[in-house]
Design an enzyme around this catalytic site. Structure first.
Site, mmCIF file in Angstrom:
data_model
loop_
_atom_site.group_PDB
_atom_site.id
_atom_site.type_symbol
_atom_site.label_atom_id
_atom_site.label_comp_id
_atom_site.label_asym_id
_atom_site.label_seq_id
_atom_site.Cartn_x
_atom_site.Cartn_y
_atom_site.Cartn_z
ATOM 1 N N ALA A 157 2.510 4.567 3.817
ATOM 2 C CA ALA A 157 2.271 4.653 2.374
ATOM 3 C C ALA A 157 2.998 5.851 1.775
ATOM 4 O O ALA A 157 3.580 5.769 0.685
ATOM 5 C CB ALA A 157 0.775 4.733 2.091
ATOM 6 N N TYR A 158 2.976 6.951 2.490
ATOM 7 C CA TYR A 158 3.634 8.168 2.008
ATOM 8 C C TYR A 158 5.147 7.963 1.941
ATOM 9 O O TYR A 158 5.778 8.226 0.905
ATOM 10 C CB TYR A 158 3.290 9.327 2.940
#
Length: 257
Positions: A157-158
């Protein structure tokens, strides 16, 4: 001859200001004459930062809130005019990790990570750009991360959100040139609470932080002040012919391949 402050008379919004790179940027910008609207989630740390800035003779206000909320970003821009009568630039530091492998990551955490890392910057730009267009030498600095280019275990996600943020920053630079300069910074491992939280994705978090510093060409973690100095350069007239760029500030990690 008296030293000329690089941001004298300028008003900036800084998000993620209550700790780490955001706090270091706020302190440096204040020393260089900027009036500041600061955003963060931690009220106590925000109040302490404003007090520190005022003790140094600077001017700042703090608005606690969630940058992922549209209304908070609108409030930040409104506060700049209510307190200082203008807005000259933004430094977007706020971010979150959203740790977890793809198969383990809850969809809600995936969405929250994008909301904080990407949506928040879009919201702030949406409200701020019309005002920045009215000012000479307006500048925006967006904290992306080397994660836009380099993958890390348990950080889908990052990494994905930071790649999206980098694309947003470049597109905005194209769309709003020549009136507003918009640049990105891509930090590597910096000694902030975020890197210690990020290290939780590894079997030995303490060792992971230690190795992160050793794995840079310069053999150390970055310091928040290192990042603040680059933000100052990009926000000031010293970088007047730079826009749409992404600056790696990572101790040489990406150079290693």
């Amino acid at each position: 001859m008296e030293k000329q402050n690089k941001l004298q008379g300028k008003t900036f919004i800084i998000t993620g200001a209550s700790s780490g790179m955001g706090k270091a940027t706020a302190l440096l910008f204040s020393k260089e004459g900027a009036e500041l609207v600061l955003s963060g989630r931690n009220v106590e740390r925000g109040i302490e930062l404003v007090s520190e800035i005022e003790t140094m003779g600077g001017k700042a206000i703090f608005l606690a809130g969630d940058v992922a909320e549209l209304t908070h970003n609108q409030a930040l821009v409104e506060a700049a005019f209510q307190h200082f009568g203008k807005l000259d630039g933004l430094v977007c530091h706020a971010g979150m990790l959203g740790l977890g492998a793809i198969t383990d990551l809850e969809p809600s955490l995936w969405r929250e990570t994008f909301a904080v890392n990407v949506d928040a910057v879009f919201y702030l730009l949406k409200f701020a750009l019309p005002e920045l267009l009215k000012r000479p030498s307006a500048a925006v600095v967006i904290n992306v991360s080397i994660a836009a280019y380099k993958s890390f275990p348990n950080h889908p996600a990052y990494c994905a959100s930071k790649a999206a943020l980098l694309a947003l920053a470049k597109q905005a630079a194209v769309e709003y040139a020549p009136s507003i300069r918009i640049n990105s910074i891509c930090p590597g491992p910096v000694d902030t609470p975020l890197i210690h939280a990020s290290a939780a994705a590894f079997p030995d978090p303490a060792k992971a932080v230690e190795n992160a510093g050793k794995n840079t060409l310069l053999q150390r973690l970055g310091q928040p002040e290192d990042i603040a100095k680059l933000c100052l350069f990009l926000a000031s007239e010293e970088s007047s012919w730079i826009t749409g760029a992404a600056f790696n500030i990572d101790g040489g990690i990406l150079a290693k391949g």
